[in-house]
Design a protein around this motif. Structure first.
Motif, PDB file in Angstrom:
ATOM      1  N   TRP A   1      22.005  32.246   4.780  1.00 58.57           N
ATOM      2  CA  TRP A   1      21.080  32.036   3.692  1.00 58.57           C
ATOM      3  C   TRP A   1      20.419  30.641   3.857  1.00 58.57           C
ATOM      4  CZ3 TRP A   1      20.485  28.582  -0.185  1.00 58.57           C
ATOM      5  CH2 TRP A   1      19.416  28.593  -0.895  1.00 58.57           C
ATOM      6  N   LEU A   2      21.574  29.655   3.746  1.00 55.31           N
ATOM      7  CA  LEU A   2      21.108  28.288   4.021  1.00 55.31           C
ATOM      8  C   LEU A   2      20.075  28.210   5.304  1.00 55.31           C
ATOM      9  CD1 LEU A   2      21.226  25.346   3.137  1.00 55.31           C
ATOM     10  CD2 LEU A   2      23.367  25.156   4.195  1.00 55.31           C
ATOM     11  N   ARG A   3      20.797  28.634   6.529  1.00 60.07           N
ATOM     12  CA  ARG A   3      20.147  28.543   7.555  1.00 60.07           C
ATOM     13  C   ARG A   3      18.727  28.957   7.795  1.00 60.07           C
ATOM     14  NH1 ARG A   3      23.918  28.297  12.512  1.00 60.07           N
ATOM     15  NH2 ARG A   3      22.364  29.505  13.672  1.00 60.07           N
ATOM     16  N   SER A   4      18.442  30.150   7.291  1.00 61.77           N
ATOM     17  CA  SER A   4      17.161  30.689   7.140  1.00 61.77           C
ATOM     18  C   SER A   4      16.284  29.792   6.144  1.00 61.77           C
ATOM     19  CB  SER A   4      17.000  32.225   6.789  1.00 61.77           C
ATOM     20  OG  SER A   4      17.513  32.110   5.467  1.00 61.77           O
ATOM     21  N   THR A   5      16.569  29.443   4.982  1.00 63.65           N
ATOM     22  CA  THR A   5      15.951  28.686   4.093  1.00 63.65           C
ATOM     23  C   THR A   5      15.562  27.353   4.598  1.00 63.65           C
ATOM     24  OG1 THR A   5      17.128  29.811   2.255  1.00 63.65           O
ATOM     25  CG2 THR A   5      16.016  27.771   1.666  1.00 63.65           C
ATOM     26  N   VAL A   6      16.303  26.721   5.397  1.00 61.03           N
ATOM     27  CA  VAL A   6      15.915  25.430   5.596  1.00 61.03           C
ATOM     28  C   VAL A   6      14.817  25.374   7.022  1.00 61.03           C
ATOM     29  CG1 VAL A   6      17.012  23.598   6.974  1.00 61.03           C
ATOM     30  CG2 VAL A   6      18.134  24.273   5.016  1.00 61.03           C
ATOM     31  N   VAL A   7      15.188  26.452   7.710  1.00 57.38           N
ATOM     32  CA  VAL A   7      14.206  26.629   8.717  1.00 57.38           C
ATOM     33  C   VAL A   7      12.721  27.013   7.949  1.00 57.38           C
ATOM     34  CG1 VAL A   7      13.395  28.194  10.767  1.00 57.38           C
ATOM     35  CG2 VAL A   7      15.808  27.173  10.376  1.00 57.38           C
TER      36      VAL A   7
ATOM     37  N   VAL B   1       9.090  25.381   8.825  1.00 55.21           N
ATOM     38  CA  VAL B   1       8.014  26.449   9.135  1.00 55.21           C
ATOM     39  C   VAL B   1       6.820  26.305   8.181  1.00 55.21           C
ATOM     40  CG1 VAL B   1       6.863  28.833   9.481  1.00 55.21           C
ATOM     41  CG2 VAL B   1       9.350  27.866  10.206  1.00 55.21           C
ATOM     42  N   ILE B   2       7.147  26.144   6.744  1.00 55.50           N
ATOM     43  CA  ILE B   2       6.033  26.109   5.840  1.00 55.50           C
ATOM     44  C   ILE B   2       5.240  24.532   5.883  1.00 55.50           C
ATOM     45  CG2 ILE B   2       5.672  25.785   3.355  1.00 55.50           C
ATOM     46  CD1 ILE B   2       7.906  27.921   2.719  1.00 55.50           C
ATOM     47  N   MET B   3       6.233  23.861   6.074  1.00 52.96           N
ATOM     48  CA  MET B   3       5.712  22.254   6.231  1.00 52.96           C
ATOM     49  C   MET B   3       4.622  22.293   7.616  1.00 52.96           C
ATOM     50  SD  MET B   3       7.832  19.040   6.389  1.00 52.96           S
ATOM     51  CE  MET B   3       7.161  17.188   6.654  1.00 52.96           C
ATOM     52  N   LEU B   4       5.176  22.918   8.802  1.00 59.95           N
ATOM     53  CA  LEU B   4       4.225  22.981   9.726  1.00 59.95           C
ATOM     54  C   LEU B   4       3.110  23.625   9.517  1.00 59.95           C
ATOM     55  CD1 LEU B   4       4.199  22.363  12.840  1.00 59.95           C
ATOM     56  CD2 LEU B   4       5.452  24.124  13.469  1.00 59.95           C
TER      57      LEU B   4
END
Length: 142
Positions: free
Chosen positions: A43-49, A53-56
């Motif tokens: 969950w942490l890995r996907s949330t941080v990525v 992605v949203i920022m990009l």
């Protein structure tokens, strides 16, 4: 669930969303890199990525918006060679308005995502979640 840094996964994810507002790409890339290398919480890995992605995504949309007045300015510069010109200030003002709107949406979205992350929840964003799920493999050899 705690991270290796000693804080909860939710708190780390919330901090990552806040870093997306205030920290810039270097900080986000460091946070993503740390989590992908050192943490095993899916969950942490996907949330941080997802934060990256949203920022990009917002940066790409902003770049495309500002390409419009840049292109019009380029055309105007070419026309100036022949002593012709046109005004595109209305287009520039519309683009600025749209970009300011994007900045507000981006900040509100990241603040909401940070609040949700504290309780290890998220807001579903269809294309972003699909992109992250497709490119981030859990528990498999790559």
């Amino acid at each position: 669930m705690k991270t290796k840094l000693g804080i909860s996964a939710g708190a780390f994810a919330a901090l990552t969303f806040l870093m997306a507002i205030y920290g810039g790409y270097t900080v986000i890339l460091l946070a993503i890199g740390y989590v992908l290398i050192a943490e095993r919480n899916d969950w942490l890995r996907s949330t941080v990525v997802k934060a990256g992605v949203i920022m990009l995504f917002f940066s790409i949309v902003s770049t495309l918006l500002y390409a419009i007045p840049d292109l019009l300015g380029w055309i105007n510069s070419f026309l100036n060679i022949f002593d012709k010109r046109f005004s595109y200030s209305v287009v520039t003002n519309i683009v600025r308005f749209l970009d300011d709107t994007l900045v507000i949406i981006r900040r509100v979205l990241f603040l909401l995502l940070a609040l949700f992350a504290l309780s290890m929840k998220t807001i579903k964003i269809g294309f972003v979640d699909k992109f992250v799920a497709k490119h981030l493999q859990f528990g498999e050899d790559k």
